[in-house]
Design a protein around this motif. Structure first.
Motif, mmCIF file in Angstrom:
data_model
loop_
_atom_site.group_PDB
_atom_site.id
_atom_site.type_symbol
_atom_site.label_atom_id
_atom_site.label_comp_id
_atom_site.label_asym_id
_atom_site.label_seq_id
_atom_site.Cartn_x
_atom_site.Cartn_y
_atom_site.Cartn_z
ATOM 1 N N ALA A 68 -7.238 1.009 7.792
ATOM 2 C CA ALA A 68 -5.966 1.737 7.645
ATOM 3 C C ALA A 68 -5.762 2.156 6.192
ATOM 4 O O ALA A 68 -5.389 3.289 5.905
ATOM 5 C CB ALA A 68 -4.802 0.878 8.118
ATOM 6 N N TYR A 69 -6.039 1.226 5.296
ATOM 7 C CA TYR A 69 -5.904 1.555 3.872
ATOM 8 C C TYR A 69 -7.159 2.244 3.331
ATOM 9 O O TYR A 69 -7.083 3.303 2.699
ATOM 10 C CB TYR A 69 -5.571 0.288 3.070
ATOM 11 C CG TYR A 69 -6.049 0.314 1.642
ATOM 12 C CD1 TYR A 69 -5.595 1.295 0.759
ATOM 13 C CD2 TYR A 69 -6.966 -0.627 1.188
ATOM 14 C CE1 TYR A 69 -6.058 1.342 -0.546
ATOM 15 C CE2 TYR A 69 -7.429 -0.592 -0.116
ATOM 16 C CZ TYR A 69 -6.983 0.395 -0.980
ATOM 17 O OH TYR A 69 -7.453 0.434 -2.258
ATOM 18 N N ASP B 297 -5.443 5.337 8.185
ATOM 19 C CA ASP B 297 -4.063 5.818 8.051
ATOM 20 C C ASP B 297 -3.977 7.053 7.158
ATOM 21 O O ASP B 297 -3.985 6.924 5.930
ATOM 22 C CB ASP B 297 -3.185 4.722 7.407
ATOM 23 C CG ASP B 297 -2.375 3.943 8.430
ATOM 24 O OD1 ASP B 297 -2.480 4.232 9.638
ATOM 25 O OD2 ASP B 297 -1.618 3.040 8.017
ATOM 26 N N CYS C 71 -0.637 -7.058 11.045
ATOM 27 C CA CYS C 71 -0.394 -6.261 12.255
ATOM 28 C C CYS C 71 -1.478 -6.505 13.308
ATOM 29 O O CYS C 71 -1.266 -6.236 14.486
ATOM 30 C CB CYS C 71 -0.269 -4.777 11.927
ATOM 31 S SG CYS C 71 -1.813 -3.924 11.662
ATOM 32 N N ASP D 142 -10.468 -2.398 10.808
ATOM 33 C CA ASP D 142 -9.180 -1.933 10.305
ATOM 34 C C ASP D 142 -9.418 -1.308 8.928
ATOM 35 O O ASP D 142 -9.591 -2.002 7.936
ATOM 36 C CB ASP D 142 -8.193 -3.098 10.205
ATOM 37 C CG ASP D 142 -6.832 -2.642 9.675
ATOM 38 O OD1 ASP D 142 -6.637 -1.418 9.536
ATOM 39 O OD2 ASP D 142 -5.973 -3.507 9.422
ATOM 40 N N ILE E 246 0.901 -1.159 0.000
ATOM 41 C CA ILE E 246 0.000 0.000 0.000
ATOM 42 C C ILE E 246 0.937 1.205 0.000
ATOM 43 O O ILE E 246 1.593 1.477 0.994
ATOM 44 C CB ILE E 246 -0.903 0.038 1.261
ATOM 45 C CG1 ILE E 246 -1.767 -1.228 1.382
ATOM 46 C CG2 ILE E 246 -1.766 1.302 1.258
ATOM 47 C CD1 ILE E 246 -2.880 -1.378 0.359
ATOM 48 N N HIS F 249 -1.393 8.466 6.478
ATOM 49 C CA HIS F 249 -0.186 8.339 5.648
ATOM 50 C C HIS F 249 -0.373 7.362 4.488
ATOM 51 O O HIS F 249 0.563 7.084 3.761
ATOM 52 C CB HIS F 249 1.073 8.048 6.477
ATOM 53 C CG HIS F 249 1.165 6.699 7.129
ATOM 54 N ND1 HIS F 249 2.031 6.438 8.160
ATOM 55 C CD2 HIS F 249 0.516 5.532 6.914
ATOM 56 C CE1 HIS F 249 1.926 5.180 8.539
ATOM 57 N NE2 HIS F 249 1.012 4.609 7.799
ATOM 58 N N LYS F 250 -1.592 6.895 4.321
ATOM 59 C CA LYS F 250 -1.905 6.146 3.102
ATOM 60 C C LYS F 250 -2.872 6.973 2.254
ATOM 61 O O LYS F 250 -2.438 7.715 1.399
ATOM 62 C CB LYS F 250 -2.493 4.783 3.459
ATOM 63 C CG LYS F 250 -1.406 3.819 3.933
ATOM 64 C CD LYS F 250 -1.973 2.511 4.395
ATOM 65 C CE LYS F 250 -0.864 1.583 4.865
ATOM 66 N NZ LYS F 250 -1.392 0.520 5.717
ATOM 67 N N GLY G 191 1.301 5.165 13.144
ATOM 68 C CA GLY G 191 0.871 4.421 11.964
ATOM 69 C C GLY G 191 -0.273 3.488 12.327
ATOM 70 O O GLY G 191 -0.740 3.460 13.468
ATOM 71 N N GLY G 192 -0.697 2.725 11.331
ATOM 72 C CA GLY G 192 -1.845 1.846 11.516
ATOM 73 C C GLY G 192 -1.590 0.714 12.500
ATOM 74 O O GLY G 192 -2.506 0.289 13.206
ATOM 75 N N SER G 193 -0.371 0.225 12.543
ATOM 76 C CA SER G 193 -0.085 -0.899 13.440
ATOM 77 C C SER G 193 -0.287 -0.494 14.893
ATOM 78 O O SER G 193 -0.938 -1.204 15.667
ATOM 79 C CB SER G 193 1.351 -1.383 13.257
ATOM 80 O OG SER G 193 1.557 -1.814 11.934
ATOM 81 N N ASN H 26 -3.982 0.170 15.597
ATOM 82 C CA ASN H 26 -4.711 -1.083 15.824
ATOM 83 C C ASN H 26 -4.414 -1.652 17.213
ATOM 84 O O ASN H 26 -5.304 -2.168 17.886
ATOM 85 C CB ASN H 26 -4.354 -2.115 14.750
ATOM 86 C CG ASN H 26 -5.194 -1.956 13.478
ATOM 87 O OD1 ASN H 26 -6.416 -1.970 13.531
ATOM 88 N ND2 ASN H 26 -4.543 -1.790 12.348
ATOM 89 N N HIS I 23 -5.009 -7.804 8.058
ATOM 90 C CA HIS I 23 -3.601 -7.397 8.001
ATOM 91 C C HIS I 23 -2.807 -8.072 9.123
ATOM 92 O O HIS I 23 -3.304 -8.232 10.234
ATOM 93 C CB HIS I 23 -3.514 -5.877 8.142
ATOM 94 C CG HIS I 23 -2.169 -5.316 7.798
ATOM 95 N ND1 HIS I 23 -1.140 -5.258 8.703
ATOM 96 C CD2 HIS I 23 -1.684 -4.799 6.641
ATOM 97 C CE1 HIS I 23 -0.074 -4.713 8.129
ATOM 98 N NE2 HIS I 23 -0.383 -4.425 6.875
ATOM 99 N N THR J 114 -5.437 -5.700 2.452
ATOM 100 C CA THR J 114 -4.198 -5.403 1.737
ATOM 101 C C THR J 114 -4.096 -6.205 0.435
ATOM 102 O O THR J 114 -3.707 -5.669 -0.595
ATOM 103 C CB THR J 114 -2.994 -5.702 2.648
ATOM 104 O OG1 THR J 114 -3.230 -5.052 3.897
ATOM 105 C CG2 THR J 114 -1.708 -5.193 2.053
#
Ligand SMILES: *Cc1c(COP(=O)(O)O)cnc(C)c1O
Length: 482
Positions: A274-275, A301, A192, A272, A96, A303-304, A155-157, A160, A190, A247
């Motif tokens: 994140a994406y 996220d 994570c 989740d 991603i 940052h995505k 971040g996403g990890s 979560n 994911h 993902t």
């Protein structure tokens, strides 16, 4: 004594160069940064690292005396910024991809200079308010109530992890019931999430992998059946984890159905996203988010899909007190730090105390650009993926499910040779070319090439170029087979 202190001070002042020197450094650094951006559309997305360049970094040791800015920038350019994946490139179509919109770098510059203590309201009410405002804004996008809160994590990890830790405590999972407690997810979740479960001390819970349908979405019937069976066996179903944008293929689980089931069985429903989260900004995709407001927590996220540079993931939790309960602690030396229910301190809502004031890197671009280009950019990524999905089939490729967001899988099935091997070689050839970078995945022992269109620099011209590279590389491999 004073003499010794003065002598140290003289050397210590080396950390406070003159404004003239700072200006020179600034000029050199901005020249480097702007040149980087100016050339980005002509630079490869993948360029295999040169061992000599990596060795140069190894040899560039920390010494007693400082070095010149030019020397340092040279090493950054050669040993760091020009090897393997170039995430700033629009040709980054693997995993991603991340973003890197420019104003975030200015935001980092500003917050690094003022160094506001954004962990605690008492220390920096404006900084904490700014971050909470962003959290309230994202919460409003997914129709969470005004009382919801959250945290801007790295971040996403980590985001979560924060949600899963909160769920653990809210559902009272302890040593007394852990081995009977059950988490429901799919194979597509994911990795994570699994890491977070382990880090949160939930290694011993029972994990049920729910079947997926032909579009890799959680099969609600199977979920229903599994929970029912577990309850009958006196187990403790306590959490369901869904995805908005997996993902592998960008699949969106049936959120509304999961939410209903979750409520019925008193489970914590975590999403989740994140994406996929920021695809909520695309009106035509809103139906995928139906029921999202019924979840207990969600991760997105910036940052995505909000195109920020790496280092920004957001968790939202509907029950603010639950998030607070799992992450707050006091200490005598913190007695002056008053808390505030409207603008809670990030330090009470996450594992961090002292933290990077990362809200600014999200706030500044949103303020400077306004929402309009963000919405257009994310809608463009969605349409580009649909376009690619159609065009790649014209080249004879087999495809996975119709992309719901901006990830698609495809592969070429040649006659008389192993398809997995063929497609693996194809990815190698694409990497060798370097114009774009794509990654692959294995689904039920089938090798698929992925495309993930997330970079704000990916536009139609590049996708057309990639299709030509794909066709050329495929034909080359076919020729070698003969
Ligand atoms: C990227 C991603 C994560 C992990 O987030 P990081 O920001 O890389 O830590 C989690 N879930 C999904 C679906 C993702 O795409």
């Amino acid at each position: 004594m004073e003499k010794q202190i003065k002598a140290l001070e003289k050397v210590a002042l080396g950390l406070e160069p003159s404004i003239k020197t700072l200006r020179k450094w600034n000029d050199k650094v901005t020249d480097y940064g702007l040149k980087f951006i100016d050339e980005i559309y002509d630079k490869p997305a993948y360029q295999k690292a040169d061992e000599k360049d990596l060795q140069r970094l190894e040899n560039f040791t920390i010494e007693e005396e400082g070095k010149s800015i030019s020397k340092v920038l040279k090493v950054i350019e050669r040993s760091i910024d020009s090897n393997n994946i170039n995430p700033a490139s629009g040709g980054h179509l693997g995993y991603i991809p991340g973003g890197g919109i420019y104003p975030s770098s200015l935001a980092d510059y500003l917050v690094d200079i003022s160094n506001r203590y954004a962990g605690i309201y008492y220390a920096a009410p404006g900084a904490v308010k700014l971050e909470n405002q962003l959290i309230r804004w994202v919460a409003s996008l997914i129709n969470y109530p005004k009382t919801a809160t959250g945290n801007i994590a790295s971040g996403g990890s980590i985001a979560n992890l924060i949600a899963i830790t909160t769920a653990r405590d809210a559902k009272n999972i302890t040593s007394k019931n852990i081995t009977k407690s059950v988490v429901y997810l799919t194979k597509q979740v994911h990795h994570c999430i699994h890491k977070a479960l382990i880090i949160a001390g939930l290694r011993e819970v029972i994990i049920r992998e729910i079947d997926v349908d032909d579009k890799f979405r959680m099969d609600i019937k199977n979920l229903k059946k599994t929970i029912k069976r577990d309850r009958k066996n006196n187990l403790n179903p306590f959490m369901i984890i869904g995805s908005i944008g997996t993902t592998d293929v960008g699949a969106v689980d049936p959120i509304d159905d999961i939410a209903e089931l979750s409520k019925k069985h008193d489970c914590w429903f975590h999403i989740d996203a994140a994406y996929g989260g920021f695809f909520v900004l695309v009106d035509q995709l809103k139906q995928l988010f139906k029921g999202v407001e019924k979840s207990d927590s969600i991760v997105l996220d910036p940052h995505k899909t909000l195109f920020l540079p790496y280092g920004c993931g957001m968790v939202l939790v509907k029950d603010a007190d639950a998030l607070h309960h799992s992450h707050q602690y006091t200490a005598p030396y913190m007695q002056d730090a008053e808390d505030n229910d409207y603008d809670r301190s990030p330090a009470q809502l996450s594992p961090e105390l002292t933290k990077h004031f990362r809200g600014m890197r999200m706030w500044l671009p949103l303020q400077l650009f306004g929402l309009k280009p963000f919405k257009a950019c994310i809608a463009e990524k969605w349409k580009l993926t649909k376009y690619f999905y159609t065009e790649v089939q014209k080249l004879g490729f087999e495809v996975g499910p119709v992309p719901e967001l901006s990830v698609a899988i495809y592969r070429y099935v040649p006659k008389g040779t192993d398809a997995n091997e063929f497609n693996k070689n194809l990815v190698d050839l694409i990497k060798e070319d370097g114009t774009v970078f794509v990654s692959s995945t294995m689904i039920d022992e089938v090798y698929w090439i992925r495309i993930a269109i997330v970079s704000f620099r990916t536009h139609l011209k590049l996708i057309k170029k990639y299709l030509r590279i794909l066709e050329r590389s495929k034909n080359k491999l076919l020729k070698e087979l003969k």
